[in-house]
Design an enzyme around this catalytic site. Structure first.
Site, PDB file in Angstrom:
ATOM      1  CG  ASP A  46      -1.947   1.105   1.182  1.00 12.59           C
ATOM      2  OD1 ASP A  46      -2.360   1.496   0.069  1.00 12.59           O
ATOM      3  OD2 ASP A  46      -2.327   1.599   2.256  1.00 12.59           O
ATOM      4  CG  ASP A  49      -1.051   1.791  -3.859  1.00 11.56           C
ATOM      5  OD1 ASP A  49      -0.516   2.583  -3.062  1.00 11.56           O
ATOM      6  OD2 ASP A  49      -2.159   1.257  -3.638  1.00 11.56           O
ATOM      7  N   GLY A  50       0.736   4.411  -4.467  1.00 10.26           N
ATOM      8  CA  GLY A  50       0.602   5.855  -4.616  1.00 10.26           C
ATOM      9  C   GLY A  50       1.842   6.493  -5.222  1.00 10.26           C
ATOM     10  NE  ARG A  54       2.789  10.725  -4.708  1.00 13.78           N
ATOM     11  CZ  ARG A  54       2.250   9.871  -3.855  1.00 13.78           C
ATOM     12  NH1 ARG A  54       0.937   9.718  -3.815  1.00 13.78           N
ATOM     13  NH2 ARG A  54       2.999   9.162  -3.042  1.00 13.78           N
ATOM     14  CG  ASP A  71      -6.071   0.954   2.033  1.00 14.94           C
ATOM     15  OD1 ASP A  71      -5.233   0.052   1.820  1.00 14.94           O
ATOM     16  OD2 ASP A  71      -5.875   2.147   1.753  1.00 14.94           O
TER      17      ASP A  71
END
Length: 220
Positions: A46, A49-50, A54, A71
């Site tokens: 987790d 991935d963000g 970006r 989540d």
């Protein structure tokens, strides 16, 4: 034909998270070590991935929803497992936690997408100051989310270690102390969920007011 958003790198990471979660569910009551490993890997991914979204310019609404529902599902799965291992009173607390967690995140995601934001993690000016810090600072977001999942996962590990007939690979007392050390982070995360739910309710109310104010008035 346009880009295949379903195969964007952050979304592929999301699918792997779901796979690890499914494996954790499968092993939840017959192999606590594998459950701990699979669940931990799902949560660890987790954090990536963000960054991938970006860095590769692959942020999508689909990815935001995939991340959020994974989540929520993960925390619910762990809470269900804990409810079978702990007392009824603890189970009540876990049910309340899941209810607020799901309600607040669904509501804030709905309000964010309704306002045209790419993600519920965006920080508009109208956002509550605590949520601006929570979502605006990636270290704070990571620490509080990791603190919540760490506390719950350590609750699971501690109970399974004490129930296991085989020698523990780690001292249960050490696990208990680490678990207690993450309790404040867990508590702050629950407070953020309550503030988030209130913020979402306010935002959705404002959207409704704007829609009603701009709609054509009925003629008598």
């Amino acid at each position: 034909m346009g880009e295949n958003i379903y195969l964007f790198v952050p979304n592929l990471i999301g699918y792997v998270r779901v796979l690890f979660l499914a494996l954790a569910i499968y092993k939840s009551f017959d192999d606590y070590i594998l459950f701990f490993v699979f669940y931990g890997l799902s949560q660890l991914l987790d954090a990536f991935d963000g960054y991938a979204a970006r860095w590769l310019d692959q942020s999508t609404k689909y990815g935001a929803v995939l991340d959020m529902v994974t989540d929520r599902a993960s925390t619910a799965v762990l809470a269900i497992a804990l409810s079978k291992l702990y007392s009824q009173q603890v189970a009540y607390g876990l049910m309340l936690m899941i209810a607020v967690d799901i309600m607040s995140h669904y509501a804030i995601l709905y309000s964010s997408l309704s306002r045209g934001q790419g993600s519920h993690k965006d920080t508009p000016q109208s956002l509550h100051w605590a949520l601006k810090i929570y979502y605006g600072s990636r270290p704070v977001l990571f620490i509080l989310c990791a603190g919540q999942e760490g506390f719950l996962l350590l609750m699971y590990l501690h109970k399974m270690l004490t129930l296991s007939a085989t020698p523990a690979f780690v001292d249960p007392e050490l696990v208990r102390w680490v678990m207690l050390a993450t309790l404040p982070l867990f508590a702050i995360k629950q407070l953020m969920n309550v503030i988030q739910l209130k913020q979402a309710a306010t935002d959705i109310g404002e959207i409704d007011h704007a829609i009603r104010a701009n709609r054509p008035k009925k003629s008598n």
